[in-house]
Design a protein around this motif. Sequence first.
Motif, mmCIF file in Angstrom:
data_model
loop_
_atom_site.group_PDB
_atom_site.id
_atom_site.type_symbol
_atom_site.label_atom_id
_atom_site.label_comp_id
_atom_site.label_asym_id
_atom_site.label_seq_id
_atom_site.Cartn_x
_atom_site.Cartn_y
_atom_site.Cartn_z
ATOM 1 N N ALA A 153 7.990 81.961 -74.143
ATOM 2 C CA ALA A 153 8.379 82.362 -72.784
ATOM 3 C C ALA A 153 9.852 82.053 -72.525
ATOM 4 C CB ALA A 153 7.508 81.640 -71.759
ATOM 5 N N ALA A 154 10.540 83.041 -71.968
ATOM 6 C CA ALA A 154 11.949 82.851 -71.613
ATOM 7 C C ALA A 154 12.070 81.714 -70.610
ATOM 8 C CB ALA A 154 12.508 84.137 -71.023
ATOM 9 N N GLY A 155 13.023 80.830 -70.850
ATOM 10 C CA GLY A 155 13.267 79.737 -69.904
ATOM 11 C C GLY A 155 12.429 78.498 -70.176
ATOM 12 N N ALA A 156 11.455 78.604 -71.079
ATOM 13 C CA ALA A 156 10.547 77.480 -71.312
ATOM 14 C C ALA A 156 11.281 76.281 -71.907
ATOM 15 C CB ALA A 156 9.397 77.902 -72.231
ATOM 16 N N LEU A 194 13.210 74.523 -69.229
ATOM 17 C CA LEU A 194 12.254 73.792 -68.374
ATOM 18 C C LEU A 194 11.878 72.462 -69.028
ATOM 19 C CD1 LEU A 194 10.293 73.756 -65.914
ATOM 20 C CD2 LEU A 194 8.646 74.970 -67.333
ATOM 21 N N ASP A 215 13.667 81.215 -77.209
ATOM 22 C CA ASP A 215 12.743 81.215 -76.070
ATOM 23 C C ASP A 215 12.517 82.646 -75.596
ATOM 24 O OD1 ASP A 215 15.429 81.283 -75.051
ATOM 25 O OD2 ASP A 215 14.724 80.612 -73.080
#
Lengths: 449, 316
Positions: free
Chosen positions: B116-119, B122, B136
């Motif tokens: 997942a993009a941004g994971a 995060l 990601d």
Amino acid sequence: MIASANQNAPFESGRPLLIENVRVVDPARNLDTHGAVLVADGKIVAAGPEVLNQGAPDGAERIDGKGLTLIPGLVDARVFIGEPGGEHLETIRTASLAAAAGGVTSIVTMPDTHPVIDDVAIAEFVMRTARDTAVVNVFPAAAMTRGLEGKEMTEIGLLKDAGVVAFTDGRHTISDPALLRRIMTYARDHGALVMHSTQDLQLTGRGVMNEGLFASWLGLPGAPAEAEIIPLERDLRLAGLTACRYHAAEVSLAESADVVRAAKRRGVKASAGVSINHLSLNENDIGEYRTYFRLSPPLRHEDDRMAIVEALKDGTIDIVHSAHDPQDADRKRRPFAEAESGAIGLETLLAAALRLHFSNDVPLMRLIETMTSAPARLLGIDRGTLIAGRPADFTLVDLDEPFLFDETMIRSKSKNTVFENARFQGRVMQTFVAGRRVYDAAATTEAEA
Amino acid sequence: MISSASSFDRRHLLGINGLQPTEIVHLLDRAEEAVAVSRRPDKKTSVLKGRTQINLFFEASTRTQASFEIAGKRLGADVMNMSVANSSVKKGETLIDTAMTLNAMQPDILIVRHHAAGAVALLSQKVACSVVNAGDGQHEHPTQALLDALTIRRHKGSEFQHLTVVICGDVLHSRVARSNILLLNALGARVRVVAPSTLLPRGIEQMGVEIVHDMREGLKDADVVMMLRLQRERMEGAFVPSVREYFRYFGLDAEKLAHAKPDALVMHPGPMNRGVEIASDIADGPQSVIEEQVEMGVAVRMAVIATLIGQTGGPR
């Protein structure tokens, strides 16, 4: 809070309530004046400049409204609640406390619950729970299709007779146009209001934000504008065909406003709503994958935001709602594409909307109208105005009071606000429902528990 | 590699976005040193002796994971691989919980790949150590872009502003393409993308690239030809009609490559689909630097790991 302590007690009818020395704004009468409001038996006796011509009634409880503005209690036509089935997110009671703090005195609850509100028994459960626990008026909307599955029509007639104010599939969009046409035709016979979200599921695909350059850099799949515009145009054509009372629940694009404008010009009995989020924010607010800003419809380009503000001002868009949608932290603390969409908004609806007044984008009278008399008229409820004889639902606002909205102020059970640490001007000081004080900013928080 | 007056003082490497050209060059320079180390008979150093590196791969990967593992080991770190197959993620543990658990084990650096993009960003907010994004979603894959740049620099010199780099294929789904577009633009190269429109993201024309849909035209004057992998599920009717149609128009073969400069480099991030996006004889031909990319991958990752851990101070 006063109301919660004795909310099942009969209203103390003996003692009138007088709010004097106050600015009174009542869009239904195009009234903006210095004056007073007199309440008795839970109803408005008079509101305006000449209320005190005969002098104050004996024994009235008097509130000095100096520096305050009295407006009709807000009517929020799109509120998601967790009850039944998701009480850990929000109950009818906690939503009502949040509403009262935001100056909202009537909420229309969406049928996206577990079980779905698609049946008279469940609608009655909601109304009964609201009567017993809520401090504001709760008007349930019911599903148009059983289980929100988009296949079979619900019992629109029976539900309407039971007190349901509108029919909607909530977050869902019915994809079958023939079914939607029949529902609209049938709803027309009952004079029922159809409120529909217009986001094409297939065209949206895996899209989690507005399609465009920003989404592309983030590597997030986007939903194109056409996923909203195409079903909206379809719906408005069917509304014209069936002469149904149709409300486009979630308009978020410049072109959507154009589509609604054109339909109204053709004479279609249509209205449109927009969430305060889409009037206040744009896709850039997502920043580095801030999941609280994941919404449906997604936040759009700034050009769209400006166009829908204009459409609100010129009357193309009729009402503003909070789209209050509680989600807990676990559902939000995920990678953006895996997080739930939605944001709470009951407590910030008025404060965020007032920004449009202070920025000179929308006049105060029009702005208040879109959250009071306009939605009340649409829903066919006797609220949203200070006309004599109506239930005394109103709120006292200090338009000069700035405040910082931080997490500790949130009364909603879920804390997924897009306005954390936002600076607002215009604070709700007191809220009344049927003449009873249900919120007082001066009271301590303990009193509410 | 040990004592460097660092011009890269970030805790994490989450993407190319936001890096200054000087920071990129700094990492490439350190990677050059690592190339020399890797070519010695004794490849092991003690730069990161006693340090712990965890490779956390939520998405299957053989090559990238191996590359990071070798990089860490050559620096002397203790390397642990954690792949999704034998982690508790499958039991419903959230990304944040996994991050907190690993954080409690006091690693010095986490190498993270996620679907997942941004994971990865995060996760980096929840841990006390450095984090490297090993890919990601469709967002970024910064070490791939760095190794590509290092490979290019070794052949074409550091004057990127004189270079035309053509990126061909599935840009839409490619984190490699995004990171490369960012990095090559930062270093001043001219970047062109060649792909069918169904494989280009919305807004690509504002990403600092030229867009060409005809490969022969697109390869004109190219100094570097970067091919992207086209995943199988996307080639049979969903985004392009068929493998053979795709290869006809966008597969790199000798005839199409002849439109590029005679000394153009042929690159591919791997794993290749021979006969889909690239013909076998080109992949193995004299202009191909695909194997060298793999070697540079280890060097770049050594440089990144050593630099990031260097930021967090000396031995504890």
